[in-house]
Design a protein around this motif. Structure first.
Motif, PDB file in Angstrom:
ATOM      1  N   ALA A  18       9.296 -49.401  58.093  1.00 53.26           N
ATOM      2  CA  ALA A  18      10.082 -50.483  57.872  1.00 53.26           C
ATOM      3  C   ALA A  18       9.842 -51.733  57.245  1.00 53.26           C
ATOM      4  O   ALA A  18      10.521 -52.545  56.800  1.00 53.26           O
ATOM      5  N   LEU A  19       8.406 -51.777  57.326  1.00 58.71           N
ATOM      6  CA  LEU A  19       7.763 -53.140  56.967  1.00 58.71           C
ATOM      7  C   LEU A  19       7.453 -52.714  55.421  1.00 58.71           C
ATOM      8  O   LEU A  19       6.733 -53.773  54.865  1.00 58.71           O
ATOM      9  N   GLY A  20       7.475 -51.449  54.771  1.00 56.06           N
ATOM     10  CA  GLY A  20       7.248 -51.398  53.498  1.00 56.06           C
ATOM     11  C   GLY A  20       5.857 -50.340  53.122  1.00 56.06           C
ATOM     12  O   GLY A  20       5.674 -50.231  51.992  1.00 56.06           O
ATOM     13  N   GLY A  21       5.212 -50.151  54.322  1.00 56.52           N
ATOM     14  CA  GLY A  21       4.104 -49.496  54.250  1.00 56.52           C
ATOM     15  C   GLY A  21       4.376 -47.895  54.351  1.00 56.52           C
ATOM     16  O   GLY A  21       5.478 -47.489  54.289  1.00 56.52           O
ATOM     17  N   GLU A  22       3.197 -47.271  53.755  1.00 52.24           N
ATOM     18  CA  GLU A  22       3.262 -45.673  53.668  1.00 52.24           C
ATOM     19  C   GLU A  22       2.615 -45.135  54.860  1.00 52.24           C
ATOM     20  O   GLU A  22       1.185 -45.508  54.865  1.00 52.24           O
ATOM     21  N   PRO A  23       3.295 -44.364  56.111  1.00 52.10           N
ATOM     22  CA  PRO A  23       2.310 -43.859  56.981  1.00 52.10           C
ATOM     23  C   PRO A  23       1.530 -42.719  56.492  1.00 52.10           C
ATOM     24  O   PRO A  23       1.929 -42.167  55.597  1.00 52.10           O
ATOM     25  N   VAL A  24       0.210 -42.564  57.033  1.00 55.56           N
ATOM     26  CA  VAL A  24      -0.607 -41.822  56.632  1.00 55.56           C
ATOM     27  C   VAL A  24      -0.595 -40.525  58.085  1.00 55.56           C
ATOM     28  O   VAL A  24      -0.942 -40.985  59.057  1.00 55.56           O
ATOM     29  N   GLU A  25      -0.624 -39.331  57.600  1.00 51.37           N
ATOM     30  CA  GLU A  25      -0.613 -38.205  58.625  1.00 51.37           C
ATOM     31  C   GLU A  25      -2.052 -37.786  58.730  1.00 51.37           C
ATOM     32  O   GLU A  25      -2.573 -37.693  57.828  1.00 51.37           O
TER      33      GLU A  25
END
Length: 315
Positions: A194-201
């Motif tokens: 939502a903040l524009g970042g990219e989650p890392v798995e």
């Protein structure tokens, strides 16, 4: 990046009985500062429980469970007196307080026993309130949830790869914390998006940071923290974010020890150099606040690279 005069507070909205815990008033003061900034920006009113005691972090329960329950029942009673939902900013506090709250609500005899103990202090708890972590408010709340938060973003975290570290207390036990809720298992990753970042798995996101055994077995404690940090780094994360200040202490403040533990365990060598942010710091960056306002200079691991990447995305 915005300064104090650039970012306006939202209209006054829902009030919460704010339980900051003890770590945010000591080793992680930047957590309380950034929480208050985010709350003011979104219009969330925080009515701080200034008389509340430490929750015990699950440690005092091993020594004197009745005392621990009484102290936490008193904290719940303080919120109940105000007629407000209790808001935490610490996963450990959330877990400890939520556990007792459910026990009191389901066990009338335990509630009566605790109230007998509390009687001399002038407090009574009837089990009528809810305990909610700040993360859950930011994700689930109808007034302040992800839809509205997206609208408030002034500095999208474009290109910032973020490793969410949930830790223990925010995801287990499921029947206690509402893990069957559709957002609980993914709440932090959803917030990053939502903040524009990219989650890392990566593998360690819902595992223990090692803090609970730090005094008894520092080698394994720091080894656990180091393993999670290295895993996130190897998956390409620019930073890690956690909803728990105790996790933050083990992952950031003790990161040099984590590096040493990994080397001693034969799992790697060299610097991890992984910046670790508190949830409200990450949110506040996207809302337009700068690192100085968020106390990021107090972190042990430099956040300069994160600040640079956020600034470059907005250039």
């Amino acid at each position: 990046m915005a300064n104090e005069t650039d970012v306006q507070a939202g209209e006054p909205g829902k009030r919460y009985a704010f339980y900051p815990g003890c770590v945010s008033k000591g080793a992680c003061k930047e957590l309380k500062t950034s929480t208050e900034l985010v709350a003011k920006h979104l219009g969330i009113q925080l009515d701080e429980l200034r008389e509340a005691a430490c929750c015990g972090a699950g440690v005092t329960d091993d020594v004197n469970p009745e005392m621990t329950d009484a102290l936490n029942a008193r904290t719940l009673a303080l919120a109940e007196q105000k007629g407000l939902t209790l808001l935490t900013q610490c996963s450990t506090c959330q877990g400890v307080l939520n556990k007792l709250n459910k026990e009191v609500q389901e066990d009338e005899r335990k509630r009566d026993r605790l109230n007998e103990v509390l009687a001399d202090t002038g407090y009574q708890y009837n089990g009528t309130i809810e305990v909610k972590h700040l993360l859950w408010v930011l994700v689930d709340d109808a007034e302040y949830g992800l839809t509205r938060l997206r609208e408030q973003v002034k500095q999208p975290l474009d290109g910032l790869r973020v490793a969410a570290f949930y830790g223990c207390y925010l995801v287990r036990p499921s029947d206690l914390l509402g893990f069957d809720h559709p957002h609980r298992p993914t709440s932090l990753d959803e917030l990053v998006t939502a903040l524009g970042g990219e989650p890392v798995e990566y593998g360690g996101k819902t595992k223990c940071c090692g803090f609970p055994i730090q005094m008894m077995n520092p080698k394994n404690s720091f080894g656990m923290a180091g393993t999670h940090l290295a895993d996130a780094r190897d998956k390409g994360a620019d930073t890690m974010v956690t909803p728990c200040p105790l996790c933050h202490l083990n992952l950031d403040a003790r990161q040099p020890d984590a590096e040493g533990a990994l080397q001693e365990l034969g799992k790697g060598s060299g610097r991890l150099s992984m910046p670790v942010l508190h949830v409200p710091q990450l949110v506040a960056l996207a809302l337009g606040y700068d690192a100085r306002q968020l106390g990021m200079a107090t972190h042990i691991v430099s956040t300069d690279a994160v600040e640079g990447k956020v600034a470059a995305a907005g250039a």
